[in-house]
Motif scaffolding. Structure first.
Motif, PDB file in Angstrom:
ATOM      1  N   ARG A 268       0.837  -0.997   0.086  1.00 27.01           N
ATOM      2  CA  ARG A 268      -0.165  -0.122  -0.054  1.00 27.01           C
ATOM      3  C   ARG A 268       0.984   1.215   0.107  1.00 27.01           C
ATOM      4  O   ARG A 268       1.958   0.915   0.582  1.00 27.01           O
ATOM      5  N   ARG A 269       0.580   2.461  -0.429  1.00 22.81           N
ATOM      6  CA  ARG A 269       0.922   3.540  -0.728  1.00 22.81           C
ATOM      7  C   ARG A 269       0.069   4.800   0.219  1.00 22.81           C
ATOM      8  O   ARG A 269      -0.848   4.169  -0.510  1.00 22.81           O
TER       9      ARG A 269
ATOM     10  N   LEU B 232     -10.028   3.684  -2.099  1.00 21.59           N
ATOM     11  CA  LEU B 232      -8.990   4.583  -1.552  1.00 21.59           C
ATOM     12  C   LEU B 232      -9.198   2.786  -0.063  1.00 21.59           C
ATOM     13  O   LEU B 232     -10.391   2.827   0.405  1.00 21.59           O
ATOM     14  N   LEU B 233      -8.413   3.263   0.982  1.00 25.56           N
ATOM     15  CA  LEU B 233      -8.905   2.140   2.064  1.00 25.56           C
ATOM     16  C   LEU B 233      -8.907   2.557   3.248  1.00 25.56           C
ATOM     17  O   LEU B 233      -8.522   4.120   3.776  1.00 25.56           O
ATOM     18  N   SER B 234      -9.824   2.068   3.706  1.00 24.12           N
ATOM     19  CA  SER B 234     -10.592   2.169   5.257  1.00 24.12           C
ATOM     20  C   SER B 234      -9.710   2.334   6.462  1.00 24.12           C
ATOM     21  O   SER B 234      -9.992   2.778   7.568  1.00 24.12           O
TER      22      SER B 234
ATOM     23  N   PRO C 126      -5.765   2.222   6.679  1.00 20.11           N
ATOM     24  CA  PRO C 126      -5.021   3.289   8.133  1.00 20.11           C
ATOM     25  C   PRO C 126      -6.627   4.257   7.761  1.00 20.11           C
ATOM     26  O   PRO C 126      -7.100   4.899   6.140  1.00 20.11           O
ATOM     27  N   ALA C 127      -7.759   5.226   8.605  1.00 20.61           N
ATOM     28  CA  ALA C 127      -8.267   6.109   8.324  1.00 20.61           C
ATOM     29  C   ALA C 127      -8.098   7.400   7.264  1.00 20.61           C
ATOM     30  O   ALA C 127      -6.805   7.526   8.399  1.00 20.61           O
ATOM     31  N   PRO C 128      -8.513   7.877   6.695  1.00 19.51           N
ATOM     32  CA  PRO C 128      -8.588   9.226   5.712  1.00 19.51           C
ATOM     33  C   PRO C 128      -8.518  10.217   6.750  1.00 19.51           C
ATOM     34  O   PRO C 128      -9.251   9.725   7.476  1.00 19.51           O
ATOM     35  N   ALA C 129      -7.315  11.172   6.712  1.00 24.35           N
ATOM     36  CA  ALA C 129      -8.059  12.324   7.461  1.00 24.35           C
ATOM     37  C   ALA C 129      -7.203  13.426   6.264  1.00 24.35           C
ATOM     38  O   ALA C 129      -6.965  13.070   5.824  1.00 24.35           O
ATOM     39  N   VAL C 130      -8.027  14.471   7.132  1.00 26.39           N
ATOM     40  CA  VAL C 130      -7.464  16.080   6.944  1.00 26.39           C
ATOM     41  C   VAL C 130      -7.443  16.824   8.286  1.00 26.39           C
ATOM     42  O   VAL C 130      -7.610  16.475   8.477  1.00 26.39           O
ATOM     43  N   TYR C 131      -6.121  17.526   7.336  1.00 24.80           N
ATOM     44  CA  TYR C 131      -5.376  18.850   8.354  1.00 24.80           C
ATOM     45  C   TYR C 131      -5.507  20.050   7.782  1.00 24.80           C
ATOM     46  O   TYR C 131      -5.036  20.304   6.403  1.00 24.80           O
ATOM     47  N   LEU C 132      -5.876  21.081   8.676  1.00 31.83           N
ATOM     48  CA  LEU C 132      -5.015  22.362   8.331  1.00 31.83           C
ATOM     49  C   LEU C 132      -3.568  22.672   8.534  1.00 31.83           C
ATOM     50  O   LEU C 132      -3.526  21.944   9.821  1.00 31.83           O
ATOM     51  N   THR C 133      -2.743  22.273   7.410  1.00 35.55           N
ATOM     52  CA  THR C 133      -1.706  22.746   7.617  1.00 35.55           C
ATOM     53  C   THR C 133      -0.907  23.573   7.465  1.00 35.55           C
ATOM     54  O   THR C 133       0.393  23.536   8.435  1.00 35.55           O
TER      55      THR C 133
ATOM     56  N   PHE D 148      -0.095  28.554   6.707  1.00 30.81           N
ATOM     57  CA  PHE D 148      -1.420  29.713   6.344  1.00 30.81           C
ATOM     58  C   PHE D 148      -0.391  30.276   5.449  1.00 30.81           C
ATOM     59  O   PHE D 148       0.577  31.340   5.641  1.00 30.81           O
ATOM     60  N   GLY D 149      -0.618  30.616   3.914  1.00 26.25           N
ATOM     61  CA  GLY D 149      -0.199  30.897   3.326  1.00 26.25           C
ATOM     62  C   GLY D 149      -0.378  32.628   2.817  1.00 26.25           C
ATOM     63  O   GLY D 149      -1.266  32.695   3.540  1.00 26.25           O
ATOM     64  N   ASP D 150       0.155  33.270   1.946  1.00 27.66           N
ATOM     65  CA  ASP D 150      -0.078  33.751   1.829  1.00 27.66           C
ATOM     66  C   ASP D 150      -1.437  35.147   1.172  1.00 27.66           C
ATOM     67  O   ASP D 150      -1.803  35.193   1.499  1.00 27.66           O
ATOM     68  N   SER D 151      -1.358  33.542   0.383  1.00 22.79           N
ATOM     69  CA  SER D 151      -3.211  33.703  -0.041  1.00 22.79           C
ATOM     70  C   SER D 151      -4.390  32.974   0.091  1.00 22.79           C
ATOM     71  O   SER D 151      -5.587  32.812  -0.554  1.00 22.79           O
ATOM     72  N   GLY D 152      -4.193  32.037   0.889  1.00 19.43           N
ATOM     73  CA  GLY D 152      -5.081  30.915   0.970  1.00 19.43           C
ATOM     74  C   GLY D 152      -4.666  30.220   2.581  1.00 19.43           C
ATOM     75  O   GLY D 152      -3.743  29.743   2.975  1.00 19.43           O
ATOM     76  N   VAL D 153      -6.012  29.779   2.527  1.00 18.56           N
ATOM     77  CA  VAL D 153      -4.965  27.941   3.882  1.00 18.56           C
ATOM     78  C   VAL D 153      -4.894  26.809   2.984  1.00 18.56           C
ATOM     79  O   VAL D 153      -5.825  26.726   2.594  1.00 18.56           O
ATOM     80  N   ASP D 154      -3.875  26.274   4.176  1.00 15.99           N
ATOM     81  CA  ASP D 154      -3.721  25.110   3.408  1.00 15.99           C
ATOM     82  C   ASP D 154      -4.153  24.227   4.242  1.00 15.99           C
ATOM     83  O   ASP D 154      -3.818  23.579   5.595  1.00 15.99           O
ATOM     84  N   TYR D 155      -4.982  23.108   3.359  1.00 17.34           N
ATOM     85  CA  TYR D 155      -4.965  21.710   3.897  1.00 17.34           C
ATOM     86  C   TYR D 155      -4.384  20.620   3.198  1.00 17.34           C
ATOM     87  O   TYR D 155      -4.186  20.520   1.805  1.00 17.34           O
ATOM     88  N   THR D 156      -4.316  19.519   4.105  1.00 18.39           N
ATOM     89  CA  THR D 156      -3.887  18.240   3.405  1.00 18.39           C
ATOM     90  C   THR D 156      -4.507  17.503   3.342  1.00 18.39           C
ATOM     91  O   THR D 156      -4.890  16.385   4.718  1.00 18.39           O
ATOM     92  N   VAL D 157      -4.549  16.475   2.752  1.00 20.74           N
ATOM     93  CA  VAL D 157      -5.679  15.056   2.898  1.00 20.74           C
ATOM     94  C   VAL D 157      -5.042  14.290   2.744  1.00 20.74           C
ATOM     95  O   VAL D 157      -3.460  13.901   1.514  1.00 20.74           O
ATOM     96  N   TYR D 158      -4.486  13.404   4.039  1.00 16.86           N
ATOM     97  CA  TYR D 158      -3.963  12.460   3.881  1.00 16.86           C
ATOM     98  C   TYR D 158      -4.886  10.446   3.582  1.00 16.86           C
ATOM     99  O   TYR D 158      -5.591  10.211   4.458  1.00 16.86           O
ATOM    100  N   CYS D 159      -4.404  10.293   2.960  1.00 17.62           N
ATOM    101  CA  CYS D 159      -5.391   8.843   2.985  1.00 17.62           C
ATOM    102  C   CYS D 159      -4.740   7.807   1.956  1.00 17.62           C
ATOM    103  O   CYS D 159      -3.374   7.501   1.565  1.00 17.62           O
ATOM    104  N   TRP D 160      -4.816   6.072   1.908  1.00 16.67           N
ATOM    105  CA  TRP D 160      -4.262   4.857   1.372  1.00 16.67           C
ATOM    106  C   TRP D 160      -5.334   4.148   0.264  1.00 16.67           C
ATOM    107  O   TRP D 160      -5.706   3.860   0.316  1.00 16.67           O
TER     108      TRP D 160
END
Length: 271
Positions: free
Chosen positions: A172-173, A204-206, A208-215, A217-229
């Motif tokens: 898995r990756r 997508l694999l359940s 490990p469970a997927p996760a979303v985080y606010l990672t 604060f950029g110059d023009s927006g807020v960065d969010y990162t999605v982690y899933c397998w």
């Protein structure tokens, strides 16, 4: 310096019937012993966990050693000066070793790879800035097929001594996808849109469970990162499908994706 002519003359002078008989007996005994030892070696290697190719290489090397000893013992029975013969063989072996240093290094690296199993045929690996699917592992090099359809040959000497990343070993990756949203969009609205995009993405694999985080604060927006397998074989297709679903869900939720803007002002010069 080795005197070949002198050695041949002394050999012809000493050659006699008893020497021939002794050499014949020595040769017969050595051949029988060689056959028995090779058979025993084959049985012992079959009980180990070594790959078939390594067992063949070890057996071939041992066979060459036994036949070399057979020649040496037989020549000694004929009255050949063993000191000169051994010296000649040593010098020849040294010359071959120096000439084939890189080849022998690659062979040693190939044996290390085949015995330690850092990867196998079909694995997707990365080493020295080159990534691809392993198609062949030989004693001299390892052949990779890169994602863009090219063939890369990596010397085993360098491959065995460098860092190797195996993306297939675990089966898995992890997919890491970053999205940027406007500062005007509420955090929970953006995260909910990301979760809906994950649910809409197949393969997508359940666990490990997927996760979303606010990672960030950029110059023009807020960065969010999605982690899933995803499974290794589904990685690329799933990653691209997730990107499309994220854009679609952002549009449905009215979340603006910030991008660089350029304001152009046109002014009139003096008439």
């Amino acid at each position: 310096m080795f005197d070949l002519n002198g050695t041949l003359e002394r050999f012809a002078g000493k050659l006699a019937l008893e020497n021939i008989l002794a050499a014949a007996v020595t040769l017969l005994v050595c051949l029988i012993a060689t056959k028995v030892l090779l058979k025993v070696t084959r049985r012992l290697l079959s009980r180990t966990k070594l790959e078939e190719r390594i067992r063949r290489y070890v057996q071939a090397g041992f066979k060459l050693l036994l036949y070399t000893l057979t020649v040496v013992f037989t020549a000694g029975s004929l009255g050949v000066n063993m000191t000169s013969l051994v010296a000649l063989l040593s010098v020849g072996s040294l010359g071959v070793t120096l000439a084939a240093e890189d080849i022998l290094g690659n062979v040693a690296g190939g044996l290390v790879i085949l015995s330690s199993h850092p990867f196998t045929i079909g694995d997707f690996i990365e080493s020295g800035g080159v990534s691809g699917t392993v198609e062949e592992i030989s004693l001299n090099h390892t052949k990779l097929i890169t994602p863009d359809g090219l063939t890369a040959l990596l010397p085993n000497k360098e491959l065995a001594a460098s860092k190797v990343v195996n993306y297939t070993a675990l089966g898995r990756r992890r997919i890491v996808w970053k999205m940027s949203a406007s500062y005007d969009a509420p955090t929970e609205t953006v995260k909910a849109a990301c979760r809906r995009a994950v649910e809409a993405t197949e393969h997508l694999l359940s666990d490990p469970a997927p996760a979303v985080y606010l990672t960030a604060f950029g110059d023009s927006g807020v960065d969010y990162t999605v982690y899933c397998w995803a499974k290794t074989g589904d990685f690329w297709a799933t990653q691209f499908a997730l990107a499309e679903n994220l854009r679609a869900e952002f549009a449905k939720a009215g979340v603006e994706i910030p991008y660089n803007k350029l304001d152009v002002h046109i002014t009139e010069g003096p008439k």
